[in-house]
Design an enzyme around this catalytic site. Structure first.
Site, short mmCIF file in Angstrom:
data_model
loop_
_atom_site.label_atom_id
_atom_site.label_comp_id
_atom_site.label_asym_id
_atom_site.label_seq_id
_atom_site.Cartn_x
_atom_site.Cartn_y
_atom_site.Cartn_z
N ARG A 1 164.28 17.46 64.62
CA ARG A 1 163.47 17.27 63.65
C ARG A 1 163.66 18.02 62.59
O ARG A 1 164.71 19.18 62.53
CB ARG A 1 161.75 17.53 63.99
N GLY A 2 163.20 18.27 61.19
CA GLY A 2 163.62 18.73 60.19
C GLY A 2 164.80 17.99 59.29
O GLY A 2 165.53 17.49 59.88
N ALA A 3 164.35 17.67 58.09
CA ALA A 3 165.25 16.77 57.05
C ALA A 3 166.77 16.95 57.56
O ALA A 3 167.31 15.75 58.03
CB ALA A 3 164.81 16.81 56.08
N ARG B 1 161.89 7.57 61.62
CA ARG B 1 160.92 8.35 60.88
C ARG B 1 161.22 7.95 59.34
O ARG B 1 162.38 7.86 59.12
CB ARG B 1 161.07 9.58 61.25
N GLN C 1 154.98 23.53 64.45
CA GLN C 1 156.51 24.03 64.40
C GLN C 1 156.58 25.42 63.68
O GLN C 1 157.50 26.33 64.09
CB GLN C 1 157.23 23.25 63.16
N ASP D 1 161.35 17.31 52.62
CA ASP D 1 161.74 15.98 53.32
C ASP D 1 162.20 15.01 52.22
O ASP D 1 163.17 14.33 52.60
CB ASP D 1 160.68 15.57 54.11
N ASN E 1 156.88 17.19 51.78
CA ASN E 1 157.12 18.33 52.82
C ASN E 1 155.92 18.17 53.79
O ASN E 1 155.05 17.75 53.54
CB ASN E 1 157.51 19.52 52.14
N LYS E 2 155.86 18.95 54.87
CA LYS E 2 155.25 19.01 55.96
C LYS E 2 153.78 19.11 55.35
O LYS E 2 153.38 19.83 54.31
CB LYS E 2 155.62 20.28 56.58
O1 MRU Z 1 157.92 16.92 61.03
P1 MRU Z 1 159.07 17.96 60.82
O2 MRU Z 1 159.09 18.94 61.85
O3 MRU Z 1 160.32 17.01 60.96
O4 MRU Z 1 158.85 18.33 59.47
C1 MRU Z 1 159.89 19.22 58.92
C2 MRU Z 1 159.61 19.57 57.54
O5 MRU Z 1 158.57 19.32 57.20
C3 MRU Z 1 160.36 20.67 56.68
O6 MRU Z 1 159.78 21.39 56.12
C4 MRU Z 1 161.46 19.83 56.02
O7 MRU Z 1 162.12 18.84 56.70
C5 MRU Z 1 162.65 20.51 55.72
S1 MRU Z 1 163.52 21.42 57.21
C6 MRU Z 1 164.86 22.19 56.38
#
Ligand code: MRU
Length: 312
Positions: free
Chosen positions: A46-48, A79, A173, A214, A224-225
Site C-alpha cells: 500500500r502507499g501510492a 484500487r 497505518q 495518492d 490523500n488518506k
Molecule cells: O490506503 P493507503 O494506505 O494505500 O493510503 C496511503 C496514503 O494515503 C499515503 O499518504 C499516500 O499513498 C502517499 S504514500 C507515500
C-alpha cells in the site's frame, strides 16, 4: 527490509506483508498478475509509490501470461485512487521489455524519494515538530518515503525533527507502520488519535504538517488518506504550514480537480469494530484537500505552489 522486490530466481514479486506489521515480518510471493492484484487489493502492499511499483511488476507478469488482458484488468481494478498505479501500467504496457521497464520504475522511484527528502528538508527548521498522517515512509514507497522521507532527510542533516503521528483510522497505518519505521530510524515521536490534531495545533505544539498524496489534480487539489482534509483545515485555522510531498508520478494532469477523482470506498467492517452488531458504516479511504490549503508541493523536481503543479 524491502517493501517491493523482484525475485529473479523465482521470477516472482516479493512483497513485505504490511497487513501483518508490526507484529510479524513476513513476505508474500506473487507469481501471477492475479496474485499481484489481490495483494494490492488486500493492502499487503500500500502507499501510492509502492502500489505503482507492484503494479509495474504485475503488468510485466501479465504480459508474459496467456491472457495478458485479464491480468492487466485485474491490476487496473485493484484500487482506484492512486495515480501511480495507472501511470506504472501505462509505462510497462508501452515498453518493449516490460520487466526492464518495471526495474527502471523502481530505480527512478528510489531516486525520486531521496530527492523529495532533500528538497523538503530545506523547509524544516532545527527541532521542528512535524505532524504526519497515514504512512508515507519506506513501506509506502520502494524505499525512503515521501513525507516521511522529508523527516528522515531532516534527521540525517542533524535537524533533530520530532513527529506527531496521526493514528489514521480505520487501518491504523500511522499507529502500526509509521511508529514502526520511526522507531527503527531513531526519530522521536508520539502517537495521537486523529481527533487530537485540533488540540495539538490549537496549543501550538506543531510547527508544520506534511502529508503524502495518492493523486494531485491539475488545479493542485490533493487526494490523500481520509483525514488529510480536516488536518489541512486545522493547519489553516492555526497558521501552521501544510505541505504535500509526492513524486511527479502522482500528478494527474488529465484530471482538472479533486471532485472528479474516484474515491475508494472500503468494507464497512473496517469501521464497525467498536459498534453494535448490524451497525452500517460509510468508509471512504481518501479525501480531497483543496489546493488553497496546501502551502507547497514538494517533489523530486523542487518545491512549488499547488497551482503550479502542471507547468506550461
Ligand atoms: O490506503 P493507503 O494506505 O494505500 O493510503 C496511503 C496514503 O494515503 C499515503 O499518504 C499516500 O499513498 C502517499 S504514500 C507515500
Amino acid at each position: 527490509m524491502a517493501t517491493v522486490e523482484w525475485d529473479q530466481r523465482e521470477r516472482a514479486l516479493r512483497l513485505l506483508d504490511q497487513t501483518a506489521l508490526p507484529a510479524v515480518e513476513r513476505y508474500r510471493l506473487c507469481r501471477t498478475a492475479a496474485e499481484v492484484a489481490a495483494a494490492i487489493r488486500e493492502m499487503v502492499v500500500r502507499g501510492a509509490p509502492a502500489i505503482g511499483a507492484a503494479a509495474a511488476y504485475g503488468a510485466a507478469l501479465a504480459l508474459g501470461e496467456p491472457d495478458p488482458g485479464s491480468g492487466l484488468a485485474l491490476i487496473r481494478s485493484s484500487r482506484p485512487t492512486a495515480r501511480d498505479l495507472f501511470w506504472a501500467l501505462e509505462r510497462v504496457e508501452r515498453a518493449s521489455d516490460p520487466l526492464a521497464e518495471a526495474h527502471r520504475i523502481v530505480r527512478e522511484s528510489i531516486e525520486a524519494c531521496r530527492a523529495i527528502g532533500r528538497q523538503g528538508a530545506a523547509l524544516v527548521r532545527p527541532r521542528a515538530r512535524i505532524v504526519t498522517i497515514c504512512n508515507t515512509g519506506a513501506l509506502a514507497t520502494v524505499d525512503y518515503g515521501t513525507a516521511l522521507g522529508v523527516v528522515r532527510a531532516a534527521q540525517e542533516l542533524g535537524l533533530e525533527p520530532f513527529c506527531y503521528v496521526m493514528e489514521t483510522r480505520p487501518r491504523a497505518q500511522g499507529a502500526r507502520l509509521t511508529t514502526w519505521e520511526l522507531s527503527r530510524l531513531g526519530i522521536p515521536h508520539r502517537l495521537i488519535v486523529d481527533s487530537a490534531a485540533g488540540l495539538l495545533l490549537a496549543r501550538g505544539m506543531a510547527d508544520l504538517a506534511i502529508s503524502g498524496a495518492d493523486r494531485i489534480c491539475a488545479n493542485g487539489d490533493v487526494v490523500n488518506k481520509v483525514g488529510t482534509y480536516p488536518l489541512a483545515l486545522l493547519c489553516r485555522e492555526h497558521g501552521v504550514p501544510f505541505y504535500v510531498a509526492a513524486p511527479e508520478s502522482t500528478v494527474d494532469a488529465a484530471t482538472p480537480e479533486g471532485s472528479r477523482v474516484v474515491i475508494e470506498e472500503r468494507d464497512e467492517a473496517e469501521v464497525t469494530t467498536f459498534a453494535p452488531p448490524g451497525t452500517r458504516a460509510w468508509n471512504p479511504a481518501f479525501d480531497v484537500t483543496p489546493a488553497r490549503l496546501v502551502r507547497a508541493l514538494i517533489s523530486e523536481r523542487g518545491v512549488r505552489a499547488p497551482e503550479q503543479v502542471v507547468r506550461a
